[in-house]
Design a protein around this motif. Structure first.
Motif, PDB file in Angstrom:
ATOM      1  N   LEU A  57     -24.794  -0.976   8.310  1.00 50.83           N
ATOM      2  CA  LEU A  57     -26.576  -0.666   7.892  1.00 50.83           C
ATOM      3  C   LEU A  57     -26.229   0.163   8.410  1.00 50.83           C
ATOM      4  N   GLU A  58     -25.843   1.162   9.606  1.00 52.36           N
ATOM      5  CA  GLU A  58     -25.297   2.227  10.505  1.00 52.36           C
ATOM      6  C   GLU A  58     -25.468   3.016   9.225  1.00 52.36           C
ATOM      7  N   ALA A  59     -24.299   3.123   8.624  1.00 50.68           N
ATOM      8  CA  ALA A  59     -23.646   4.417   7.353  1.00 50.68           C
ATOM      9  C   ALA A  59     -24.971   4.550   6.533  1.00 50.68           C
ATOM     10  N   TYR A  60     -25.752   3.027   6.383  1.00 48.76           N
ATOM     11  CA  TYR A  60     -26.466   4.081   5.210  1.00 48.76           C
ATOM     12  C   TYR A  60     -28.051   4.642   6.063  1.00 48.76           C
ATOM     13  N   ILE A  61     -28.723   4.209   6.802  1.00 46.50           N
ATOM     14  CA  ILE A  61     -29.412   4.814   7.461  1.00 46.50           C
ATOM     15  C   ILE A  61     -28.557   6.341   7.988  1.00 46.50           C
ATOM     16  N   GLY A  62     -28.154   6.505   7.874  1.00 44.67           N
ATOM     17  CA  GLY A  62     -26.947   7.076   8.597  1.00 44.67           C
ATOM     18  C   GLY A  62     -27.177   7.082  10.328  1.00 44.67           C
ATOM     19  N   ILE A  63     -26.071   8.207  10.361  1.00 44.81           N
ATOM     20  CA  ILE A  63     -25.523   8.341  11.853  1.00 44.81           C
ATOM     21  C   ILE A  63     -25.581   9.679  12.437  1.00 44.81           C
ATOM     22  N   GLN A  64     -25.699   9.740  13.601  1.00 43.61           N
ATOM     23  CA  GLN A  64     -26.055  10.880  14.252  1.00 43.61           C
ATOM     24  C   GLN A  64     -25.054  11.313  15.058  1.00 43.61           C
ATOM     25  N   VAL A  65     -24.186  12.344  15.309  1.00 46.15           N
ATOM     26  CA  VAL A  65     -23.143  12.409  16.091  1.00 46.15           C
ATOM     27  C   VAL A  65     -23.450  13.872  17.105  1.00 46.15           C
ATOM     28  N   THR A  66     -23.079  13.090  18.030  1.00 48.12           N
ATOM     29  CA  THR A  66     -22.917  14.658  19.338  1.00 48.12           C
ATOM     30  C   THR A  66     -21.826  15.104  19.741  1.00 48.12           C
TER      31      THR A  66
END
Length: 168
Positions: A57-66
């Protein structure tokens, strides 16, 4: 699934203790809205939407990378919507595997490539798609480094791409 045919709004609740292997949103059109509620303790496997399979689900919604490590891992997992939260110094090639899709939102941030250990910056395999958007910057500080090896599809919607060549 609960829905209202008149408003084209639908809702799904995945209860605590429930495991769902796949949520398939392929039949949902742009005019329809789906609200998915996942209660704490529920487990969801992959998401399928618009012919693309997302690992979570995280990959679909979007991943914020730092960090660079998070960035490389998100790319390696494939089928992700990735947004940069910070400027990133890239130390590894970013690969989009065969049959995978990665949407990269630069989010106004900068990816900096230093040295020849990263060449090319982005590598797309046959049947893959990389889309770059978000009006950020990709800066290459070594003239021997390529930006992209396009074995698959590459779509650049916007952004600034700089190759710094040392004087002399």
């Amino acid at each position: 699934v609960r829905g209202d045919m008149n408003t084209k709004k639908y809702g799904v609740t995945i209860k605590a203790g429930t495991t769902v292997d796949t949520i398939d949103l392929s039949a949902i059109t742009n005019k329809q809205k789906v609200n998915i509620t996942i209660e704490p303790g529920a487990k969801v496997g992959k998401i399928v939407a618009n012919g693309v399979e997302y690992a979570s689900l995280e990959a679909y919604i979007g991943i914020q990378v730092t960090t660079s490590a998070e960035f490389v891992e998100a790319f390696a997992n494939g089928n992700a919507n990735i947004t940069l939260a910070n400027d990133i110094k890239l130390e590894e090639i970013l690969t989009v595997a065969e049959g995978k899709t990665v949407n990269l939102d630069l989010n106004g941030k900068t990816i900096t490539l230093e040295g020849t250990s990263v060449d090319p910056a982005f590598y797309t395999y046959k049947g893959s798609t990389l889309t770059i958007t978000g009006n950020g910057t990709v800066e290459i500080n070594d003239p021997s480094v390529s930006l992209i090896f396009p074995g698959g599809d590459v779509v650049i919607e916007n952004g600034t791409f700089i190759r710094n060549i040392p004087a002399g």
